[in-house]
Design a protein around this motif. Sequence first.
Motif, PDB file in Angstrom:
ATOM      1  N   ASP A 161      -2.911  11.593 -17.232  1.00 17.90           N
ATOM      2  CA  ASP A 161      -3.883  11.629 -18.332  1.00 17.90           C
ATOM      3  C   ASP A 161      -4.792  10.401 -18.313  1.00 17.90           C
ATOM      4  O   ASP A 161      -5.979  10.499 -18.653  1.00 17.90           O
ATOM      5  CB  ASP A 161      -3.147  11.698 -19.673  1.00 17.90           C
ATOM      6  N   SER A 162      -4.246   9.266 -17.905  1.00 19.46           N
ATOM      7  CA  SER A 162      -4.997   8.012 -17.944  1.00 19.46           C
ATOM      8  C   SER A 162      -6.130   7.953 -16.930  1.00 19.46           C
ATOM      9  O   SER A 162      -7.013   7.097 -17.038  1.00 19.46           O
ATOM     10  CB  SER A 162      -4.054   6.834 -17.716  1.00 19.46           C
ATOM     11  N   VAL A 163      -6.147   8.856 -15.945  1.00 15.12           N
ATOM     12  CA  VAL A 163      -7.188   8.801 -14.915  1.00 15.12           C
ATOM     13  C   VAL A 163      -8.040  10.062 -14.870  1.00 15.12           C
ATOM     14  O   VAL A 163      -8.985  10.139 -14.068  1.00 15.12           O
ATOM     15  CB  VAL A 163      -6.578   8.543 -13.515  1.00 15.12           C
TER      16      VAL A 163
ATOM     17  N   GLN B  52       7.120   0.551 -13.926  1.00 18.69           N
ATOM     18  CA  GLN B  52       7.638   1.522 -12.975  1.00 18.69           C
ATOM     19  C   GLN B  52       6.504   2.194 -12.215  1.00 18.69           C
ATOM     20  O   GLN B  52       5.369   2.265 -12.701  1.00 18.69           O
ATOM     21  CB  GLN B  52       8.461   2.590 -13.722  1.00 18.69           C
ATOM     22  N   ARG B  53       6.829   2.675 -11.031  1.00 21.74           N
ATOM     23  CA  ARG B  53       5.845   3.422 -10.250  1.00 21.74           C
ATOM     24  C   ARG B  53       5.542   4.726 -10.975  1.00 21.74           C
ATOM     25  O   ARG B  53       6.446   5.406 -11.467  1.00 21.74           O
ATOM     26  CB  ARG B  53       6.384   3.703  -8.848  1.00 21.74           C
ATOM     27  N   GLU B  54       4.262   5.082 -11.022  1.00 24.51           N
ATOM     28  CA  GLU B  54       3.855   6.300 -11.724  1.00 24.51           C
ATOM     29  C   GLU B  54       2.936   7.129 -10.843  1.00 24.51           C
ATOM     30  O   GLU B  54       2.216   6.612 -10.003  1.00 24.51           O
ATOM     31  CB  GLU B  54       3.132   5.954 -13.028  1.00 24.51           C
ATOM     32  N   SER B  55       2.966   8.420 -11.088  1.00 25.76           N
ATOM     33  CA  SER B  55       2.096   9.329 -10.368  1.00 25.76           C
ATOM     34  C   SER B  55       0.678   9.210 -10.907  1.00 25.76           C
ATOM     35  O   SER B  55       0.460   9.178 -12.125  1.00 25.76           O
ATOM     36  CB  SER B  55       2.584  10.764 -10.522  1.00 25.76           C
ATOM     37  N   VAL B  56      -0.276   9.151 -10.013  1.00 26.70           N
ATOM     38  CA  VAL B  56      -1.685   9.077 -10.389  1.00 26.70           C
ATOM     39  C   VAL B  56      -2.358  10.439 -10.200  1.00 26.70           C
ATOM     40  O   VAL B  56      -3.005  10.967 -11.103  1.00 26.70           O
ATOM     41  CB  VAL B  56      -2.424   8.019  -9.556  1.00 26.70           C
ATOM     42  N   ALA B  57      -2.200  10.999  -9.004  1.00 32.63           N
ATOM     43  CA  ALA B  57      -2.823  12.283  -8.689  1.00 32.63           C
ATOM     44  C   ALA B  57      -2.101  12.905  -7.511  1.00 32.63           C
ATOM     45  O   ALA B  57      -1.684  12.192  -6.600  1.00 32.63           O
ATOM     46  CB  ALA B  57      -4.304  12.105  -8.353  1.00 32.63           C
ATOM     47  N   THR B  58      -1.975  14.223  -7.549  1.00 32.91           N
ATOM     48  CA  THR B  58      -1.363  14.944  -6.439  1.00 32.91           C
ATOM     49  C   THR B  58      -2.196  16.166  -6.104  1.00 32.91           C
ATOM     50  O   THR B  58      -2.932  16.697  -6.954  1.00 32.91           O
ATOM     51  CB  THR B  58       0.073  15.399  -6.757  1.00 32.91           C
ATOM     52  N   ILE B  59      -2.075  16.614  -4.856  1.00 32.67           N
ATOM     53  CA  ILE B  59      -2.767  17.812  -4.408  1.00 32.67           C
ATOM     54  C   ILE B  59      -1.823  18.591  -3.510  1.00 32.67           C
ATOM     55  O   ILE B  59      -1.151  18.028  -2.642  1.00 32.67           O
ATOM     56  CB  ILE B  59      -4.094  17.462  -3.694  1.00 32.67           C
ATOM     57  N   THR B  60      -1.761  19.891  -3.733  1.00 37.59           N
ATOM     58  CA  THR B  60      -0.847  20.720  -2.958  1.00 37.59           C
ATOM     59  C   THR B  60      -1.541  21.277  -1.718  1.00 37.59           C
ATOM     60  O   THR B  60      -2.762  21.149  -1.550  1.00 37.59           O
ATOM     61  CB  THR B  60      -0.345  21.896  -3.803  1.00 37.59           C
ATOM     62  N   SER B  61      -0.760  21.947  -0.887  1.00 35.67           N
ATOM     63  CA  SER B  61      -1.321  22.575   0.302  1.00 35.67           C
ATOM     64  C   SER B  61      -2.313  23.670  -0.069  1.00 35.67           C
ATOM     65  O   SER B  61      -3.183  24.016   0.740  1.00 35.67           O
ATOM     66  CB  SER B  61      -0.199  23.157   1.163  1.00 35.67           C
ATOM     67  N   GLY B  62      -2.202  24.189  -1.288  1.00 34.86           N
ATOM     68  CA  GLY B  62      -3.146  25.184  -1.773  1.00 34.86           C
ATOM     69  C   GLY B  62      -4.290  24.582  -2.564  1.00 34.86           C
ATOM     70  O   GLY B  62      -5.045  25.304  -3.217  1.00 34.86           O
ATOM     71  N   ASP B  63      -4.398  23.240  -2.512  1.00 42.10           N
ATOM     72  CA  ASP B  63      -5.483  22.500  -3.166  1.00 42.10           C
ATOM     73  C   ASP B  63      -5.418  22.495  -4.689  1.00 42.10           C
ATOM     74  O   ASP B  63      -6.422  22.249  -5.364  1.00 42.10           O
ATOM     75  CB  ASP B  63      -6.864  23.000  -2.719  1.00 42.10           C
ATOM     76  N   SER B  64      -4.239  22.725  -5.236  1.00 43.10           N
ATOM     77  CA  SER B  64      -4.064  22.538  -6.672  1.00 43.10           C
ATOM     78  C   SER B  64      -3.867  21.048  -6.941  1.00 43.10           C
ATOM     79  O   SER B  64      -3.139  20.376  -6.213  1.00 43.10           O
ATOM     80  CB  SER B  64      -2.845  23.319  -7.175  1.00 43.10           C
TER      81      SER B  64
END
Length: 115
Positions: free
Chosen positions: A60-62, A43-55
């Motif tokens: 865990d794997s990366v 399945q598609r999984e999230s790797v990394a995200t960044i918000t408009s506030g730079d959070s």
Amino acid sequence: VQLVESGGGLVQPGGSLRLSCAASRRIFIFNVVGWYRQAPGKQRESVATITSGDSTVYADSVKERFTISRDNAKNTVYLQMSSLKPEDTAVYYCNAVNFGGYQYWGQGTQVTVSS
């Protein structure tokens, strides 16, 4: 809105790659932008995200190997990947979510980690 990924390719284990995601509109209009990946049969999984506030949030794997960043002036989101492993092999997709919750996806770029 169009999202265009680039920077994928073949790299040896332990190597590095930087993925880029160029947006056709100002990325500050998005609440969250990020990178997902999908390996064959998974399945598609999230790797990394960044918000408009730079959070930032990382899978865990990366953690400590990948870094997500955004350049609002260039309307581009980056994913710097280092210490790559064969299990990082996947199609990587750029994702953006606006403040109304609508999602946009890029077409994906292949990353293959192999000797």
